[in-house]
Design an enzyme around this catalytic site. Sequence first.
Site, PDB file in Angstrom:
ATOM      1  N   ASP A 175     -83.044 -29.736  55.860  1.00 10.81           N
ATOM      2  CA  ASP A 175     -82.907 -29.215  54.506  1.00 10.81           C
ATOM      3  C   ASP A 175     -81.468 -28.675  54.398  1.00 10.81           C
ATOM      4  OD1 ASP A 175     -83.533 -27.906  51.988  1.00 10.81           O
ATOM      5  OD2 ASP A 175     -83.623 -26.040  53.144  1.00 10.81           O
ATOM      6  N   ASP A 222     -79.858 -26.209  51.414  1.00  8.07           N
ATOM      7  CA  ASP A 222     -79.632 -24.837  50.935  1.00  8.07           C
ATOM      8  C   ASP A 222     -80.554 -23.848  51.635  1.00  8.07           C
ATOM      9  OD1 ASP A 222     -77.624 -25.262  48.767  1.00  8.07           O
ATOM     10  OD2 ASP A 222     -79.167 -26.661  48.104  1.00  8.07           O
ATOM     11  N   GLY A 263     -84.216 -27.180  42.259  1.00  8.55           N
ATOM     12  CA  GLY A 263     -83.338 -27.882  41.321  1.00  8.55           C
ATOM     13  C   GLY A 263     -82.666 -26.933  40.353  1.00  8.55           C
ATOM     14  N   THR A 317     -83.144 -31.292  47.808  1.00  3.96           N
ATOM     15  CA  THR A 317     -83.316 -31.487  46.369  1.00  3.96           C
ATOM     16  C   THR A 317     -82.061 -31.058  45.623  1.00  3.96           C
ATOM     17  OG1 THR A 317     -84.447 -29.371  46.357  1.00  3.96           O
ATOM     18  CG2 THR A 317     -85.820 -31.310  46.322  1.00  3.96           C
ATOM     19  N   THR A 318     -80.999 -30.781  46.355  1.00  2.00           N
ATOM     20  CA  THR A 318     -79.744 -30.441  45.688  1.00  2.00           C
ATOM     21  C   THR A 318     -78.985 -31.730  45.343  1.00  2.00           C
ATOM     22  OG1 THR A 318     -77.892 -28.878  45.743  1.00  2.00           O
ATOM     23  CG2 THR A 318     -78.195 -30.227  47.686  1.00  2.00           C
ATOM     24  N   ARG A 334     -84.121 -24.880  37.157  1.00  2.00           N
ATOM     25  CA  ARG A 334     -84.022 -23.415  37.194  1.00  2.00           C
ATOM     26  C   ARG A 334     -83.502 -22.890  35.853  1.00  2.00           C
ATOM     27  NH1 ARG A 334     -81.496 -23.237  42.519  1.00  2.00           N
ATOM     28  NH2 ARG A 334     -83.512 -24.051  43.185  1.00  2.00           N
ATOM     29  N   HIS A 370     -75.305 -27.157  34.200  1.00  2.00           N
ATOM     30  CA  HIS A 370     -75.501 -27.608  35.574  1.00  2.00           C
ATOM     31  C   HIS A 370     -74.253 -28.326  36.081  1.00  2.00           C
ATOM     32  CE1 HIS A 370     -77.670 -30.028  38.800  1.00  2.00           C
ATOM     33  NE2 HIS A 370     -77.754 -28.783  39.165  1.00  2.00           N
ATOM     34  N   ARG A 371     -73.666 -29.138  35.206  1.00  2.00           N
ATOM     35  CA  ARG A 371     -72.442 -29.850  35.597  1.00  2.00           C
ATOM     36  C   ARG A 371     -71.328 -28.847  35.905  1.00  2.00           C
ATOM     37  NH1 ARG A 371     -70.755 -32.349  31.202  1.00  2.00           N
ATOM     38  NH2 ARG A 371     -72.833 -33.154  30.823  1.00  2.00           N
TER      39      ARG A 371
HETATM   40  C1  XBP Z   1     -82.164 -26.347  46.997  1.00  2.00           C
HETATM   41  C2  XBP Z   1     -82.310 -26.461  45.573  1.00  2.00           C
HETATM   42  C3  XBP Z   1     -81.143 -26.733  44.747  1.00  2.00           C
HETATM   43  C4  XBP Z   1     -79.984 -25.763  44.863  1.00  2.00           C
HETATM   44  C5  XBP Z   1     -78.999 -25.998  43.758  1.00  2.00           C
HETATM   45  O1  XBP Z   1     -82.596 -27.534  47.573  1.00  2.00           O
HETATM   46  O2  XBP Z   1     -83.398 -26.360  45.055  1.00  2.00           O
HETATM   47  O3  XBP Z   1     -81.578 -26.704  43.427  1.00  2.00           O
HETATM   48  O4  XBP Z   1     -80.455 -24.454  44.724  1.00  2.00           O
HETATM   49  O5  XBP Z   1     -78.568 -27.329  43.720  1.00  2.00           O
HETATM   50  P1  XBP Z   1     -82.863 -27.672  49.168  1.00  2.00           P
HETATM   51  P2  XBP Z   1     -78.593 -28.182  42.367  1.00  2.00           P
HETATM   52  O6  XBP Z   1     -83.416 -26.354  49.676  1.00  2.00           O
HETATM   53  O7  XBP Z   1     -83.881 -28.773  49.227  1.00  2.00           O
HETATM   54  O8  XBP Z   1     -81.563 -28.034  49.814  1.00  2.00           O
HETATM   55  O9  XBP Z   1     -78.018 -27.318  41.305  1.00  2.00           O
HETATM   56  O10 XBP Z   1     -77.781 -29.407  42.667  1.00  2.00           O
HETATM   57  O11 XBP Z   1     -80.038 -28.509  42.070  1.00  2.00           O
END
Ligand code: XBP
Length: 259
Positions: A8, A10, A51, A122-123, A55, A81-82
């Site tokens: 994973d 984050d 995501g 999921t990032t 969020r 988000h961008r």
């Molecule tokens: C973490 C997430 C992501 C990040 C932000 O995913 O849920 O949404 O917080 O990234 P993981 P984005 O723990 O599976 O790595 O803004 O690109 O979604």
Amino acid sequence: MLEAVLWDVDGTLAETERDGHRVAFNQAFRAADVPWRWDEQRYGALLEVSGGRERLLLDMRSQEHAPLEPREREQLAERLHRLKNERYAEIVARGDLRLRDGVRQLIEECVAADVRLGIVTTTSRCNVDALLGGQLGRQWESMFSTVVCAEQAPLKKPNPQAYLLALQALRLPAASVVAIEDAPAGVAAAQAAGVPVIVTRSHYFPDAAAPGVLAEGPSLGEASGWCPGAESGATRIGLDQLRRWHSAREHVSAGVGRA
Ligand code: XBP
């Protein structure tokens, strides 16, 4: 036999949420002239959904000044988000967000031992590039046999889609790999795909262990505080320890995994 380790991102590879994504979201709000700010606690509550875009949409449900039309909300979430991802890349480029203790060593050990590596997150892909390009070098991807991000797996954790895609890409059965996760949604996603999980607790998820996890503990950089315990004399969680926990997986049943 342990064939691959799926990471994973984050919270697991690095503590990116509080001082990375959250800060970048607030910078994006400012840049877009939106009067919202997420403090540490609010962001923690919003981490209930995976995501960044999701969020934002969750938060808009309780924001007074959020657009009323669903389509407008989507567009605003898209734009914010961008902007957030651009700001996140700048924060990461400063080098402030480092790999968590023990992560680099374990990655290097796996590469040396031909245990394949995967990213299952999921990032967004750009965030993984920013983080790992800075921490492991521009050739970071050559260390990983598969990289599954939000773009390939739109059904975010706890949906198992990202794990199922990674297993498919590696052509490996779920039982031959191990996932390293920090959050309940990630643990649930891996388990729903049949993948055994090791939990490293993180800032926002001090207690993500679930019944049936192979092991859970504070950090890969330390050998104490793990349940089941690490081999005596160890100073961190290395590949040998992962192999030991993995080969004991038949004995891990519901309810085991916490002291
Ligand atoms: C973490 C997430 C992501 C990040 C932000 O995913 O849920 O949404 O917080 O990234 P993981 P984005 O723990 O599976 O790595 O803004 O690109 O979604």
